[in-house]
Motif scaffolding. Structure first.
Motif, PDB file in Angstrom:
ATOM      1  N   GLU A 189       0.774  -1.451   0.156  1.00  0.00           N
ATOM      2  CA  GLU A 189       0.223   0.325   0.063  1.00  0.00           C
ATOM      3  C   GLU A 189       0.644   1.264  -0.493  1.00  0.00           C
ATOM      4  OE1 GLU A 189      -3.820   1.939   2.383  1.00  0.00           O
ATOM      5  OE2 GLU A 189      -2.731   0.359   3.169  1.00  0.00           O
ATOM      6  N   ASP A 190       0.862   2.032  -0.426  1.00  0.00           N
ATOM      7  CA  ASP A 190       1.583   3.349  -0.814  1.00  0.00           C
ATOM      8  C   ASP A 190       0.827   4.308  -0.503  1.00  0.00           C
ATOM      9  OD1 ASP A 190       2.968   4.926  -2.039  1.00  0.00           O
ATOM     10  OD2 ASP A 190       2.922   4.700  -4.099  1.00  0.00           O
ATOM     11  N   GLU A 191       1.158   4.310   0.928  1.00  0.00           N
ATOM     12  CA  GLU A 191       0.960   5.794   1.598  1.00  0.00           C
ATOM     13  C   GLU A 191       1.846   5.138   2.542  1.00  0.00           C
ATOM     14  OE1 GLU A 191      -1.440   7.325   1.285  1.00  0.00           O
ATOM     15  OE2 GLU A 191      -3.842   6.295   1.397  1.00  0.00           O
ATOM     16  N   SER A 192       2.164   7.023   3.480  1.00  0.00           N
ATOM     17  CA  SER A 192       3.044   6.934   4.880  1.00  0.00           C
ATOM     18  C   SER A 192       2.689   6.113   6.084  1.00  0.00           C
ATOM     19  CB  SER A 192       3.110   8.296   5.021  1.00  0.00           C
ATOM     20  OG  SER A 192       2.147   8.676   5.006  1.00  0.00           O
ATOM     21  N   ASN A 193       1.778   5.610   5.844  1.00  0.00           N
ATOM     22  CA  ASN A 193       1.417   4.961   6.715  1.00  0.00           C
ATOM     23  C   ASN A 193       0.289   3.683   6.175  1.00  0.00           C
ATOM     24  OD1 ASN A 193      -0.508   6.396   6.754  1.00  0.00           O
ATOM     25  ND2 ASN A 193      -1.661   6.754   8.394  1.00  0.00           N
ATOM     26  N   GLY A 194       0.635   3.188   5.018  1.00  0.00           N
ATOM     27  CA  GLY A 194       0.957   2.037   4.182  1.00  0.00           C
ATOM     28  C   GLY A 194       0.189   0.227   5.157  1.00  0.00           C
ATOM     29  N   ARG A 195      -0.076  -0.325   5.157  1.00  0.00           N
ATOM     30  CA  ARG A 195      -0.045  -1.544   5.527  1.00  0.00           C
ATOM     31  C   ARG A 195       0.816  -2.075   4.130  1.00  0.00           C
ATOM     32  NH1 ARG A 195      -0.629   2.214   9.938  1.00  0.00           N
ATOM     33  NH2 ARG A 195      -1.928   1.124  11.810  1.00  0.00           N
ATOM     34  N   PHE A 196       1.087  -4.032   4.924  1.00  0.00           N
ATOM     35  CA  PHE A 196       1.455  -5.109   3.869  1.00  0.00           C
ATOM     36  C   PHE A 196       0.257  -6.056   4.466  1.00  0.00           C
ATOM     37  CE2 PHE A 196       3.434  -9.163   3.544  1.00  0.00           C
ATOM     38  CZ  PHE A 196       3.935  -8.875   1.610  1.00  0.00           C
ATOM     39  N   TYR A 197      -0.526  -6.214   3.286  1.00  0.00           N
ATOM     40  CA  TYR A 197      -1.422  -7.367   2.981  1.00  0.00           C
ATOM     41  C   TYR A 197      -0.888  -8.130   2.783  1.00  0.00           C
ATOM     42  CZ  TYR A 197      -3.628  -2.620   3.955  1.00  0.00           C
ATOM     43  OH  TYR A 197      -4.440  -1.434   3.844  1.00  0.00           O
ATOM     44  N   ARG A 198      -2.386  -9.442   2.989  1.00  0.00           N
ATOM     45  CA  ARG A 198      -1.868 -10.840   2.076  1.00  0.00           C
ATOM     46  C   ARG A 198      -3.817 -11.325   2.032  1.00  0.00           C
ATOM     47  NH1 ARG A 198      -0.400 -15.527   5.539  1.00  0.00           N
ATOM     48  NH2 ARG A 198      -2.591 -16.143   6.634  1.00  0.00           N
ATOM     49  N   PHE A 199      -4.288 -11.475   0.445  1.00  0.00           N
ATOM     50  CA  PHE A 199      -5.488 -12.105   0.595  1.00  0.00           C
ATOM     51  C   PHE A 199      -4.807 -13.189  -0.082  1.00  0.00           C
ATOM     52  CE2 PHE A 199      -8.370 -12.662  -3.303  1.00  0.00           C
ATOM     53  CZ  PHE A 199      -9.527 -12.312  -2.533  1.00  0.00           C
ATOM     54  N   VAL A 200      -6.475 -13.946   1.119  1.00  0.00           N
ATOM     55  CA  VAL A 200      -6.693 -15.721   1.491  1.00  0.00           C
ATOM     56  C   VAL A 200      -7.563 -16.054   0.290  1.00  0.00           C
ATOM     57  CG1 VAL A 200      -6.609 -17.393   2.130  1.00  0.00           C
ATOM     58  CG2 VAL A 200      -5.469 -15.676   3.488  1.00  0.00           C
ATOM     59  N   PRO A 201      -7.758 -16.144  -0.827  1.00  0.00           N
ATOM     60  CA  PRO A 201      -8.335 -16.689  -2.212  1.00  0.00           C
ATOM     61  C   PRO A 201      -9.846 -17.895  -1.444  1.00  0.00           C
ATOM     62  CG  PRO A 201      -6.426 -16.583  -3.635  1.00  0.00           C
ATOM     63  CD  PRO A 201      -6.021 -16.647  -1.587  1.00  0.00           C
ATOM     64  N   THR A 202     -10.764 -17.514  -1.574  1.00  0.00           N
ATOM     65  CA  THR A 202     -11.566 -19.078  -0.926  1.00  0.00           C
ATOM     66  C   THR A 202     -11.290 -19.521  -1.887  1.00  0.00           C
ATOM     67  OG1 THR A 202     -13.725 -17.387  -0.898  1.00  0.00           O
ATOM     68  CG2 THR A 202     -14.290 -19.808  -1.029  1.00  0.00           C
ATOM     69  N   THR A 203     -11.149 -19.535  -3.402  1.00  0.00           N
ATOM     70  CA  THR A 203     -10.740 -21.365  -3.735  1.00  0.00           C
ATOM     71  C   THR A 203      -9.229 -20.328  -4.701  1.00  0.00           C
ATOM     72  OG1 THR A 203     -13.039 -22.166  -4.645  1.00  0.00           O
ATOM     73  CG2 THR A 203     -11.397 -22.154  -5.768  1.00  0.00           C
ATOM     74  N   TRP A 204      -8.239 -21.447  -4.690  1.00  0.00           N
ATOM     75  CA  TRP A 204      -6.519 -20.759  -5.648  1.00  0.00           C
ATOM     76  C   TRP A 204      -7.405 -21.007  -7.042  1.00  0.00           C
ATOM     77  CZ3 TRP A 204      -2.872 -17.597  -4.808  1.00  0.00           C
ATOM     78  CH2 TRP A 204      -1.921 -17.900  -5.606  1.00  0.00           C
ATOM     79  N   GLY A 205      -6.743 -19.592  -7.452  1.00  0.00           N
ATOM     80  CA  GLY A 205      -6.543 -20.133  -8.928  1.00  0.00           C
ATOM     81  C   GLY A 205      -7.922 -18.977  -9.007  1.00  0.00           C
ATOM     82  N   SER A 206      -9.018 -18.221  -8.268  1.00  0.00           N
ATOM     83  CA  SER A 206      -9.556 -17.426  -8.554  1.00  0.00           C
ATOM     84  C   SER A 206      -9.320 -16.555  -7.558  1.00  0.00           C
ATOM     85  CB  SER A 206     -11.344 -18.275  -8.274  1.00  0.00           C
ATOM     86  OG  SER A 206     -12.201 -17.326  -8.054  1.00  0.00           O
ATOM     87  N   LEU A 207      -9.916 -15.548  -7.895  1.00  0.00           N
ATOM     88  CA  LEU A 207      -9.427 -14.282  -6.773  1.00  0.00           C
ATOM     89  C   LEU A 207     -11.101 -12.880  -6.646  1.00  0.00           C
ATOM     90  CD1 LEU A 207      -5.942 -12.094  -8.553  1.00  0.00           C
ATOM     91  CD2 LEU A 207      -6.483 -14.281  -6.518  1.00  0.00           C
ATOM     92  N   SER A 208     -12.846 -13.429  -7.352  1.00  0.00           N
ATOM     93  CA  SER A 208     -13.405 -13.458  -6.980  1.00  0.00           C
ATOM     94  C   SER A 208     -14.101 -13.108  -5.187  1.00  0.00           C
ATOM     95  CB  SER A 208     -14.692 -14.019  -7.981  1.00  0.00           C
ATOM     96  OG  SER A 208     -14.863 -15.532  -7.511  1.00  0.00           O
ATOM     97  N   SER A 209     -13.312 -14.370  -4.882  1.00  0.00           N
ATOM     98  CA  SER A 209     -13.424 -14.023  -2.941  1.00  0.00           C
ATOM     99  C   SER A 209     -13.098 -14.727  -2.485  1.00  0.00           C
ATOM    100  CB  SER A 209     -14.880 -14.816  -3.344  1.00  0.00           C
ATOM    101  OG  SER A 209     -14.110 -16.111  -3.218  1.00  0.00           O
ATOM    102  N   GLY A 210     -12.912 -14.146  -1.337  1.00  0.00           N
ATOM    103  CA  GLY A 210     -11.814 -14.516  -0.229  1.00  0.00           C
ATOM    104  C   GLY A 210     -11.872 -13.255   0.840  1.00  0.00           C
ATOM    105  N   THR A 211     -10.416 -13.553   1.875  1.00  0.00           N
ATOM    106  CA  THR A 211     -10.716 -12.642   2.360  1.00  0.00           C
ATOM    107  C   THR A 211      -8.976 -12.184   3.156  1.00  0.00           C
ATOM    108  OG1 THR A 211     -11.586 -14.853   4.152  1.00  0.00           O
ATOM    109  CG2 THR A 211     -10.265 -12.838   5.620  1.00  0.00           C
ATOM    110  N   LEU A 212      -9.084 -10.465   3.329  1.00  0.00           N
ATOM    111  CA  LEU A 212      -8.327  -9.990   3.129  1.00  0.00           C
ATOM    112  C   LEU A 212      -7.531  -9.505   4.536  1.00  0.00           C
ATOM    113  CD1 LEU A 212      -6.641  -7.319   1.600  1.00  0.00           C
ATOM    114  CD2 LEU A 212      -8.297  -6.127   2.610  1.00  0.00           C
TER     115      LEU A 212
END
Length: 385
Positions: A189-212
């Motif tokens: 995240e390009d903010e001076s107080n940004g964070r580092f995230y990971r996205f966990v897809p509900t199904t690997w290979g599909s990014l339509s849903s999941g948990t940030l």
């Protein structure tokens, strides 16, 4: 010095999920990279393209913003930014973002086995300030909007309509890196107080849903960390970076690269390269310009980052003296190339072809200092593999 967990990276065609490599020897302590001689020797005088390279390396211009890509009928986009290579039979494809707002997007150039351009095309249009991104193991390119509550767009370099991926969070996106072992996508995240995230897809290979999720840790430059769910990935009315009190702040997240249980990302606000051992749950500094000795730090304005099959990290500068610097597995940092006469630009989109003997990148504003003056290059030579 030997870094504790610096692992050999791989940028072979992501279509083969080539994040393979070998472990370097463990050491009791890690240390940020220090000045030293580069693996390819000193930079020589600038070539006809204004690029200084070590002996044995050559450069060529692949495309210029606003001009038709040679061998095609496609006009190259303005302000080329983040990029990646995808294996395509005996050839490959290079994708590049366009960091303008409005009217951003991404383009693709296809090469044959000898590096000759075959075709070029748009793979995304009508978006906003597409800065960096990342490749997925299933041959898609994640193009990230660097605007408040920006989206990640999944694009298809081999054909298909791009798709907006809101489940990956709405924030000032910068870069992404796929981790096929844990089946997650890391995000900066390009903010001076940004964070580092990971996205966990509900199904690997599909990014339509999941948990940030967001990385949680203390204020130190090394230690252990955990992941916490972001309650509202939509980021409104509360920004995603402000939703989890224990999340760790990073000063201007930029490039991101994953290989073998390790993810590296850069922060431009403090000129650092962070190294996260996602298997052990620890993080530390791989580079900090304030800790470099002896002499002047060679790497400033840290931005996009990629890795070679040998395990070298290549970090592009936004500012500095327009260099791509290399950080070796034994923690030595040195310039690999320097672009002269383009001080109002930045270097973007470094990516290796599948064989690892060609490095693609762009000067976003070229000699003009304007987004309409971008130049995309290729350097060929005896890269360590």
């Amino acid at each position: 010095m030997e870094r504790r967990t610096f692992l050999r990276a791989s940028v072979l065609g992501v279509s083969t999920v080539a994040f393979a490599g070998s472990l370097w020897q463990d050491a009791a302590l890690a240390a940020p990279a220090q000045n030293g001689p580069g693996p390819y020797g000193p930079l020589l005088a600038a070539d006809a393209n204004g690029i200084q390279l070590p002996a044995g390396f050559t450069s060529q211009v692949i495309a210029r913003s606003g001009q038709v890509v040679s061998g095609t009928s496609y006009t190259w986009h303005p302000a080329p930014d983040g990029g990646a290579c995808f294996a395509d039979g005996s050839g490959w494809r290079y994708v590049s973002n366009s960091e303008i707002n409005p009217g951003g997007g991404a383009s693709m150039i296809r090469f044959d086995s000898g590096g000759t351009v075959i075709s070029a095309a748009s793979i995304l249009s009508g978006t906003r300030q597409n800065c960096a991104g990342g490749a997925t193991p299933w041959n898609t390119w994640l193009s990230c909007e660097e605007v408040s509550r920006g989206f990640v767009y999944e694009t298809y370099p081999f054909g298909g309509a791009a798709l907006q991926r809101p489940a990956m969070g709405r924030f000032k996106h910068e870069a992404a890196a796929a981790d096929p072992v844990r089946q997650v996508i890391y995000l900066t995240e390009d903010e001076s107080n940004g964070r580092f995230y990971r996205f966990v897809p509900t199904t690997w290979g599909s990014l339509s849903s999941g948990t940030l999720q967001v990385l949680c840790a203390g204020s130190a430059t090394s230690g252990s960390f955990t992941w916490a769910n972001v309650p509202d990935p939509d980021g409104s009315p509360t920004a995603t970076r402000s939703q989890v009190a224990a999340s760790k702040s990073f000063n201007g997240g930029e490039g991101c690269h994953y290989a073998n249980d390790t993810v590296w990302f850069t922060t431009k606000g403090d000129n650092r390269v962070w190294q996260v051992n996602v298997a052990a749950g620890t993080y530390e500094l791989a580079y900090d310009d304030s800790l470099v000795s002896p002499g002047t730090p060679p790497l400033t304005g840290v931005d996009n980052v990629t890795g070679s099959t040998f395990g070298d990290l290549y970090v592009a500068e936004d500012g500095g003296n327009m260099e791509i610097c290399v950080i070796t597995p034994d923690d030595i940092v040195s310039p690999f190339l320097r672009i002269n006469g383009q001080s109002s630009s930045e270097i973007t989109g470094p990516a290796f072809n599948p064989a690892g003997n060609r490095l693609y990148f762009s000067s976003q504003r070229g000699t003009t200092g304007s987004s309409s003056g971008g130049i995309t290059y290729c350097v060929t030579g005896p890269f360590r593999t």
